[in-house]
Design a protein around this motif. Structure first.
Motif, PDB file in Angstrom:
ATOM      1  N   SER A 220       1.207  -0.926  -0.093  1.00  0.00           N
ATOM      2  CA  SER A 220      -0.028   0.225  -0.437  1.00  0.00           C
ATOM      3  C   SER A 220       1.401   1.206  -0.105  1.00  0.00           C
ATOM      4  N   LEU A 221      -0.064   2.509  -0.136  1.00  0.00           N
ATOM      5  CA  LEU A 221       1.232   3.684  -0.540  1.00  0.00           C
ATOM      6  C   LEU A 221       1.422   3.880   1.105  1.00  0.00           C
ATOM      7  N   GLU A 222       0.287   3.946   1.587  1.00  0.00           N
ATOM      8  CA  GLU A 222       0.419   4.142   3.152  1.00  0.00           C
ATOM      9  C   GLU A 222       2.294   3.191   3.912  1.00  0.00           C
ATOM     10  N   SER A 223       2.014   1.775   3.676  1.00  0.00           N
ATOM     11  CA  SER A 223       3.284   0.927   3.852  1.00  0.00           C
ATOM     12  C   SER A 223       4.701   1.476   3.712  1.00  0.00           C
ATOM     13  N   TYR A 224       4.904   1.938   2.103  1.00  0.00           N
ATOM     14  CA  TYR A 224       5.438   2.606   1.111  1.00  0.00           C
ATOM     15  C   TYR A 224       5.933   3.542   1.987  1.00  0.00           C
ATOM     16  N   PHE A 225       5.378   4.649   2.564  1.00  0.00           N
ATOM     17  CA  PHE A 225       5.412   5.479   3.428  1.00  0.00           C
ATOM     18  C   PHE A 225       6.694   5.530   4.591  1.00  0.00           C
ATOM     19  N   ASP A 226       5.508   4.166   5.007  1.00  0.00           N
ATOM     20  CA  ASP A 226       6.473   4.501   6.025  1.00  0.00           C
ATOM     21  C   ASP A 226       7.240   3.536   6.211  1.00  0.00           C
ATOM     22  N   GLY A 227       7.761   2.443   5.670  1.00  0.00           N
ATOM     23  CA  GLY A 227       9.521   2.579   5.459  1.00  0.00           C
ATOM     24  C   GLY A 227      10.176   3.485   5.152  1.00  0.00           C
ATOM     25  N   TYR A 228      10.112   4.859   4.754  1.00  0.00           N
ATOM     26  CA  TYR A 228      11.113   5.086   4.484  1.00  0.00           C
ATOM     27  C   TYR A 228      11.078   6.535   5.637  1.00  0.00           C
ATOM     28  N   SER A 229       9.930   6.748   6.504  1.00  0.00           N
ATOM     29  CA  SER A 229       9.737   7.703   7.082  1.00  0.00           C
ATOM     30  C   SER A 229      11.102   7.540   8.417  1.00  0.00           C
ATOM     31  N   LEU A 230      11.320   9.276   8.950  1.00  0.00           N
ATOM     32  CA  LEU A 230      12.058   9.561  10.255  1.00  0.00           C
ATOM     33  C   LEU A 230      10.704   9.989  11.244  1.00  0.00           C
ATOM     34  N   ALA A 231       9.951  10.089  10.917  1.00  0.00           N
ATOM     35  CA  ALA A 231       9.201  10.422  12.179  1.00  0.00           C
ATOM     36  C   ALA A 231       8.735   9.592  12.999  1.00  0.00           C
ATOM     37  N   GLY A 232       8.105  10.439  14.362  1.00  0.00           N
ATOM     38  CA  GLY A 232       8.662   9.994  15.876  1.00  0.00           C
ATOM     39  C   GLY A 232       9.817   9.746  16.604  1.00  0.00           C
ATOM     40  N   ASP A 233       9.530   8.321  16.489  1.00  0.00           N
ATOM     41  CA  ASP A 233      11.592   7.786  17.518  1.00  0.00           C
ATOM     42  C   ASP A 233      12.492   7.749  16.519  1.00  0.00           C
ATOM     43  N   ARG A 234      12.135   7.618  15.275  1.00  0.00           N
ATOM     44  CA  ARG A 234      12.763   6.149  14.278  1.00  0.00           C
ATOM     45  C   ARG A 234      14.321   7.152  15.016  1.00  0.00           C
ATOM     46  N   LEU A 235      14.563   8.511  15.091  1.00  0.00           N
ATOM     47  CA  LEU A 235      16.119   9.083  15.118  1.00  0.00           C
ATOM     48  C   LEU A 235      16.564   9.026  16.749  1.00  0.00           C
ATOM     49  N   ALA A 236      15.507   8.538  17.219  1.00  0.00           N
ATOM     50  CA  ALA A 236      16.788   7.912  19.005  1.00  0.00           C
ATOM     51  C   ALA A 236      17.428   7.981  19.381  1.00  0.00           C
ATOM     52  N   ARG A 237      17.359   6.402  18.231  1.00  0.00           N
ATOM     53  CA  ARG A 237      18.473   5.888  18.328  1.00  0.00           C
ATOM     54  C   ARG A 237      19.777   6.549  17.835  1.00  0.00           C
ATOM     55  N   LEU A 238      19.636   7.484  16.677  1.00  0.00           N
ATOM     56  CA  LEU A 238      21.008   7.460  16.335  1.00  0.00           C
ATOM     57  C   LEU A 238      22.137   7.723  16.754  1.00  0.00           C
ATOM     58  N   GLU A 239      23.125   6.985  16.463  1.00  0.00           N
ATOM     59  CA  GLU A 239      24.269   7.091  17.263  1.00  0.00           C
ATOM     60  C   GLU A 239      25.473   8.280  16.847  1.00  0.00           C
ATOM     61  N   VAL A 240      25.355   8.213  15.592  1.00  0.00           N
ATOM     62  CA  VAL A 240      26.676   8.786  14.410  1.00  0.00           C
ATOM     63  C   VAL A 240      26.283  10.502  14.824  1.00  0.00           C
ATOM     64  N   PRO A 241      27.176  11.544  15.449  1.00  0.00           N
ATOM     65  CA  PRO A 241      26.889  12.515  15.534  1.00  0.00           C
ATOM     66  C   PRO A 241      25.778  14.084  14.019  1.00  0.00           C
ATOM     67  N   ALA A 242      25.076  14.287  14.066  1.00  0.00           N
ATOM     68  CA  ALA A 242      24.160  14.967  12.872  1.00  0.00           C
ATOM     69  C   ALA A 242      23.824  16.171  13.431  1.00  0.00           C
ATOM     70  N   SER A 243      23.713  17.209  12.268  1.00  0.00           N
ATOM     71  CA  SER A 243      23.450  18.313  12.712  1.00  0.00           C
ATOM     72  C   SER A 243      22.620  18.151  11.517  1.00  0.00           C
ATOM     73  N   ILE A 244      21.325  19.340  11.502  1.00  0.00           N
ATOM     74  CA  ILE A 244      20.046  19.437  10.371  1.00  0.00           C
ATOM     75  C   ILE A 244      20.020  20.865  10.328  1.00  0.00           C
ATOM     76  N   LEU A 245      19.418  21.029   9.063  1.00  0.00           N
ATOM     77  CA  LEU A 245      19.452  22.864   9.560  1.00  0.00           C
ATOM     78  C   LEU A 245      17.758  22.772   8.436  1.00  0.00           C
TER      79      LEU A 245
END
Length: 307
Positions: A220-245
Motif C-alpha cells: 500500500s501507499l501507506e506502508s511504502y511511506f512508512d518504510g522510509y519515514s523518520l518520524a516519531g522516535d526513529r531518530l532517537a537511536r541515532l549514534e552518529v553525530p548529526a546536524s540538521i538545518l
C-alpha cells in the motif's frame, strides 16, 4: 543562475573530477563523481546526496563540493538510481526505500577512498537517505563520523499533503521531472515498462500509488511511506553525530514534524525563520548560506579529530 554558479565555483577550485561506477549489491550499479585537489592530501572524505530528481551535478551539490574542497576535503557526489542520466544502469525503477544500495555504494566508496573522517551530507530526500545511512552505519561497518543535512524529509505522508495543498509550483516541478524520468525508463526498457501516457498524466499521489503497486514490495501507499519515514522516535537511536538545518517556512517539509520527533542527543537541530525548501538565499545574487553551513559542519569534525 545557481547551476552556473556551482559549475563555475567548482571549476575554479582546480579539482580533478573522475566518474566511478559503484557496486550497490545484487547487481545494482550507481554512478558518482569523485573530486580531489591535485597534489593535496585530503583531510577527509565527504559523500554528498542530492534531493529527489536532482543529481550529482545540481547547483547546490557543486557549490557544496567547492566549499568542501576549499576546506581540504575530497568529495564524492553520488547519484541515486535513475538520477543524473543513469536510467540505463539498472532496469528497476528508483524509489525512496532503496536504502540498501546506497549503504552498499557508500561501503564501496569507503574501500576505494579510505580517507578519515568519513562524513555524509544531504539535501531534502538526500537528507533522509543520509540520516538512514547513519542509522545503519554501525551494523554495516561504516565509520561515519558526522552527518549534516538540509531540510531532510521526515514524514513522507505529511510531505505529500503539504505539496498537494501548498504552492502549486513545487508540485508542477516534481511531477514534470518525475514524468520525464519515467518516460526515459520506458524508452530504455519497453518490454518491462509498457505503461501509456495516461499513467504519466496522473497526479503525484495516484502516480506514486501506481509505482508502489508495480515496482516495490509494499502492499500500500501507506506502508511504502512508512518504510522510509523518520518520524516519531526513529531518530532517537541515532549514534552518529548529526546536524540538521531546517527552515520554518519550508513549503515542502512541515517544520512541525521536527517538534513531534524524538531526536537522539547526538542530533543538533537548527531552525531558521526563513530559507524555503533548501534555498536559504541571502541576496539578489542568489548566494546562499546552506551550502556553506553544510560544508562547515562536515569540515568541523576533521578539526575535532586533529585536536
Amino acid at each position: 543562475m545557481r547551476q552556473w554558479m556551482g559549475e563555475h565555483q567548482l571549476a575554479a577550485t582546480g579539482a580533478i573530477t573522475t566518474a566511478h561506477l559503484l557496486d550497490g549489491g545484487n547487481g545494482v550499479r550507481l554512478r558518482g563523481l569523485h573530486s580531489a585537489m591535485p597534489g593535496v592530501e585530503g583531510q577527509g572524505m565527504a559523500i554528498l546526496l542530492h534531493g529527489w530528481e536532482g543529481s550529482a551535478d545540481s547547483g547546490y551539490m557543486r557549490l557544496t563540493a567547492a566549499s568542501l574542497l576549499e576546506k581540504g576535503f575530497e568529495v564524492f557526489r553520488l547519484n541515486f538510481r535513475d538520477h543524473g542520466g543513469t536510467h540505463h544502469l539498472n532496469s528497476g525503477l528508483f524509489h525512496s526505500n532503496r536504502i540498501d544500495e546506497v549503504v552498499q555504494a557508500t561501503a564501496d566508496i569507503a574501500r576505494r577512498f579510505p580517507l578519515r573522517p568519513l562524513t555524509v551530507g544531504g539535501y531534502s530526500l538526500g537528507g533522509n537517505f543520509a540520516l538512514r545511512l547513519a542509522l545503519r552505519a554501525p551494523t554495516a561497518g561504516l565509520a561515519i563520523t558526522q552527518v549534516a543535512v538540509i531540510c531532510p524529509l521526515l514524514d513522507p505522508a505529511r510531505t505529500m499533503d503539504a505539496m498537494e495543498t501548498g504552492m502549486p509550483a513545487y508540485m508542477r516541478h516534481f511531477e514534470g521531472k518525475w514524468r520525464r524520468s519515467l518516460q526515459r525508463k520506458r524508452e530504455l526498457f519497453p518490454q518491462q515498462y509498457d505503461f501509456d501516457d495516461r499513467v504519466l498524466g496522473l497526479r503525484m499521489r495516484p502516480l506514486t500509488r501506481w509505482m508502489v503497486e508495480r515496482s516495490t514490495d509494499y502492499d500500500s501507499l501507506e506502508s511504502y511511506f512508512d518504510g522510509y519515514s523518520l518520524a516519531g522516535d526513529r531518530l532517537a537511536r541515532l549514534e552518529v553525530p548529526a546536524s540538521i538545518l531546517m527552515a520554518a517556512d519550508d513549503p515542502v517539509i512541515p517544520v512541525e514534524d521536527f517538534a513531534s520527533a524524538s531526536l537522539s542527543p547526538c542530533v543538533d537541530l537548527q531552525i531558521s525563520p526563513w530559507g524555503g525548501h533548501c534555498g536559504f538565499l541571502e541576496n539578489g545574487r542568489l548566494q546562499g548560506f546552506g551550502e556553506q553551513w553544510l560544508a562547515q559542519r562536515l569540515a568541523a569534525c576533521a578539526d575535532t579529530m586533529a585536536d
